[in-house]
Design a protein around this motif. Structure first.
Motif, PDB file in Angstrom:
ATOM      1  N   UNK A   1     -52.510 -20.402  12.763  1.00 30.63           N
ATOM      2  CA  UNK A   1     -53.206 -19.213  13.262  1.00 30.63           C
ATOM      3  C   UNK A   1     -54.698 -19.298  12.954  1.00 30.63           C
ATOM      4  N   UNK A   2     -55.024 -19.737  11.730  1.00 25.86           N
ATOM      5  CA  UNK A   2     -56.426 -19.837  11.343  1.00 25.86           C
ATOM      6  C   UNK A   2     -57.203 -20.808  12.199  1.00 25.86           C
ATOM      7  N   UNK A   3     -56.562 -21.919  12.568  1.00 28.75           N
ATOM      8  CA  UNK A   3     -57.244 -22.924  13.389  1.00 28.75           C
ATOM      9  C   UNK A   3     -57.284 -22.520  14.861  1.00 28.75           C
ATOM     10  N   UNK A   4     -56.138 -22.110  15.391  1.00 32.05           N
ATOM     11  CA  UNK A   4     -56.096 -21.769  16.816  1.00 32.05           C
ATOM     12  C   UNK A   4     -57.001 -20.583  17.123  1.00 32.05           C
ATOM     13  N   UNK A   5     -57.145 -19.668  16.163  1.00 31.52           N
ATOM     14  CA  UNK A   5     -58.038 -18.533  16.368  1.00 31.52           C
ATOM     15  C   UNK A   5     -59.490 -18.937  16.491  1.00 31.52           C
TER      16      UNK A   5
ATOM     17  N   UNK B   1     -43.709 -22.074   2.139  1.00 29.47           N
ATOM     18  CA  UNK B   1     -44.190 -23.313   2.755  1.00 29.47           C
ATOM     19  C   UNK B   1     -44.339 -23.128   4.266  1.00 29.47           C
ATOM     20  N   UNK B   2     -43.309 -22.543   4.877  1.00 30.07           N
ATOM     21  CA  UNK B   2     -43.366 -22.300   6.322  1.00 30.07           C
ATOM     22  C   UNK B   2     -44.448 -21.277   6.656  1.00 30.07           C
ATOM     23  N   UNK B   3     -44.523 -20.215   5.870  1.00 26.39           N
ATOM     24  CA  UNK B   3     -45.537 -19.189   6.116  1.00 26.39           C
ATOM     25  C   UNK B   3     -46.942 -19.771   6.023  1.00 26.39           C
ATOM     26  N   UNK B   4     -47.173 -20.636   5.044  1.00 28.88           N
ATOM     27  CA  UNK B   4     -48.489 -21.251   4.892  1.00 28.88           C
ATOM     28  C   UNK B   4     -48.845 -22.121   6.087  1.00 28.88           C
ATOM     29  N   UNK B   5     -47.877 -22.906   6.570  1.00 28.50           N
ATOM     30  CA  UNK B   5     -48.134 -23.740   7.746  1.00 28.50           C
ATOM     31  C   UNK B   5     -48.492 -22.878   8.954  1.00 28.50           C
ATOM     32  N   UNK B   6     -47.768 -21.788   9.123  1.00 30.20           N
ATOM     33  CA  UNK B   6     -48.039 -20.909  10.266  1.00 30.20           C
ATOM     34  C   UNK B   6     -49.403 -20.227  10.120  1.00 30.20           C
ATOM     35  N   UNK B   7     -49.775 -19.884   8.908  1.00 32.47           N
ATOM     36  CA  UNK B   7     -51.099 -19.296   8.688  1.00 32.47           C
ATOM     37  C   UNK B   7     -52.201 -20.294   9.016  1.00 32.47           C
ATOM     38  N   UNK B   8     -51.987 -21.546   8.654  1.00 32.56           N
ATOM     39  CA  UNK B   8     -52.976 -22.572   8.984  1.00 32.56           C
ATOM     40  C   UNK B   8     -53.122 -22.708  10.489  1.00 32.56           C
TER      41      UNK B   8
ATOM     42  N   UNK C   1     -42.612 -24.777  17.386  1.00 29.02           N
ATOM     43  CA  UNK C   1     -42.829 -23.372  17.732  1.00 29.02           C
ATOM     44  C   UNK C   1     -44.259 -23.101  18.187  1.00 29.02           C
ATOM     45  N   UNK C   2     -45.212 -23.857  17.648  1.00 22.96           N
ATOM     46  CA  UNK C   2     -46.624 -23.603  17.942  1.00 22.96           C
ATOM     47  C   UNK C   2     -47.203 -24.607  18.936  1.00 22.96           C
ATOM     48  N   UNK C   3     -46.336 -25.481  19.464  1.00 22.98           N
ATOM     49  CA  UNK C   3     -46.778 -26.515  20.414  1.00 22.98           C
ATOM     50  C   UNK C   3     -47.839 -27.430  19.815  1.00 22.98           C
ATOM     51  N   UNK C   4     -47.750 -27.648  18.517  1.00 22.32           N
ATOM     52  CA  UNK C   4     -48.679 -28.558  17.847  1.00 22.32           C
ATOM     53  C   UNK C   4     -48.079 -29.958  17.819  1.00 22.32           C
ATOM     54  N   UNK C   5     -48.860 -30.982  18.107  1.00 24.18           N
ATOM     55  CA  UNK C   5     -48.338 -32.341  17.966  1.00 24.18           C
ATOM     56  C   UNK C   5     -47.867 -32.584  16.537  1.00 24.18           C
ATOM     57  N   UNK C   6     -46.775 -33.318  16.396  1.00 27.20           N
ATOM     58  CA  UNK C   6     -46.220 -33.607  15.076  1.00 27.20           C
ATOM     59  C   UNK C   6     -45.987 -35.102  14.943  1.00 27.20           C
ATOM     60  N   UNK C   7     -46.618 -35.699  13.959  1.00 25.18           N
ATOM     61  CA  UNK C   7     -46.353 -37.096  13.643  1.00 25.18           C
ATOM     62  C   UNK C   7     -45.217 -37.115  12.626  1.00 25.18           C
TER      63      UNK C   7
ATOM     64  N   UNK D   1     -55.411 -23.166   0.600  1.00 25.30           N
ATOM     65  CA  UNK D   1     -55.958 -23.815   1.782  1.00 25.30           C
ATOM     66  C   UNK D   1     -55.669 -23.001   3.029  1.00 25.30           C
ATOM     67  N   UNK D   2     -54.451 -22.459   3.145  1.00 30.85           N
ATOM     68  CA  UNK D   2     -54.124 -21.657   4.323  1.00 30.85           C
ATOM     69  C   UNK D   2     -55.006 -20.419   4.383  1.00 30.85           C
ATOM     70  N   UNK D   3     -55.288 -19.812   3.219  1.00 33.57           N
ATOM     71  CA  UNK D   3     -56.174 -18.649   3.174  1.00 33.57           C
ATOM     72  C   UNK D   3     -57.593 -19.048   3.568  1.00 33.57           C
ATOM     73  N   UNK D   4     -58.038 -20.226   3.096  1.00 36.83           N
ATOM     74  CA  UNK D   4     -59.395 -20.679   3.399  1.00 36.83           C
ATOM     75  C   UNK D   4     -59.572 -20.944   4.885  1.00 36.83           C
ATOM     76  N   UNK D   5     -58.578 -21.588   5.513  1.00 36.73           N
ATOM     77  CA  UNK D   5     -58.679 -21.876   6.938  1.00 36.73           C
ATOM     78  C   UNK D   5     -58.760 -20.590   7.752  1.00 36.73           C
TER      79      UNK D   5
END
Length: 208
Positions: free
Chosen positions: A96-100, A87-94, A151-157, A4-8
């Motif tokens: 980056x993929x979205x913010x880009x 797990x952390x790397x995948x979240x960060x890739x997601x 770290x990414x200033x993303x809202x977290x529930x 999923x992280x690769x797809x995003x």
């Protein structure tokens, strides 16, 4: 999760399909034992492969062979499906993929009710190697979600933290992992509150 992280990261959205928001909610299958190979060594299967596998699954010889392999994998490997670093790397890739692509991404973590006990299938299925450490293990993955969001200033529930103050016996089914409908509604209501806070709920025109 890796796929999923690769797809995003590689998906191209057009004006008709670009989402207003991506929510990321993982936290269970990732930290079970791989029982073979971790997810980052798996490859997506073709339709032909899936059809062949479904056919073979009904054959006793194939079932016996699979049972033998799973027993060997469980007894000789202790890798998680998605290790904590991946797990952390995948979240960060997601992120980056979205913010880009200018798409906001929000993180959620997963609550549990393990203080009332572990489901028996986790003790016998080979998905954990030390039942006494499952709660701490799960907390470590939830902490990664919090850190990446910060770290990414993303809202977290922070579902785990918010549910900690509630009567979890009313929220979770007997395995203390999956939620009753009321538990899912609690998450949905909190997401709605966040959406309103970020002005992401469109006004509904009055009925004529």
């Amino acid at each position: 999760m890796r796929h999923l992280s690769h797809s995003l990261k590689n998906t191209t959205f057009d004006n008709n399909s670009s989402p207003d928001l991506v929510t990321v909610y993982f936290g269970w299958n990732d930290h079970w034992l791989a029982r073979g190979y971790p997810d980052n060594q798996q490859r997506p299967q073709s339709k032909m492969h899936n059809s062949s596998r479904d056919y073979l699954a009904g054959l006793r010889t194939y079932q016996f062979f699979q049972w033998g392999l799973s027993g060997v994998a469980t007894s000789t490997r202790d890798e998680f499906r998605v290790g904590l670093n991946d797990y952390e790397l995948n979240l960060r890739r997601m992120e980056v993929g979205c913010s880009g692509k200018g798409i906001p991404i929000w993180c959620l973590n997963a609550a549990d009710a393990f203080e009332f006990g572990l489901p028996e299938y986790l003790r016998t299925s080979g998905e954990v190697n030390d039942p006494t450490q499952v709660e701490l293990l799960h907390d470590s993955y939830n902490s990664v979600v919090r850190r990446v969001a910060e770290d990414t200033n993303a809202p977290c529930l922070d579902v785990a933290m918010e549910f900690a103050a509630m009567d979890k016996r009313m929220l979770f089914v007997d395995d203390h992992i999956y939620l009753f409908e009321v538990g899912r509604e609690e998450i949905a209501n909190r997401l709605l509150t966040l959406l309103k806070k970020h002005d992401m709920v469109p006004e509904v025109p009055p009925q004529k």
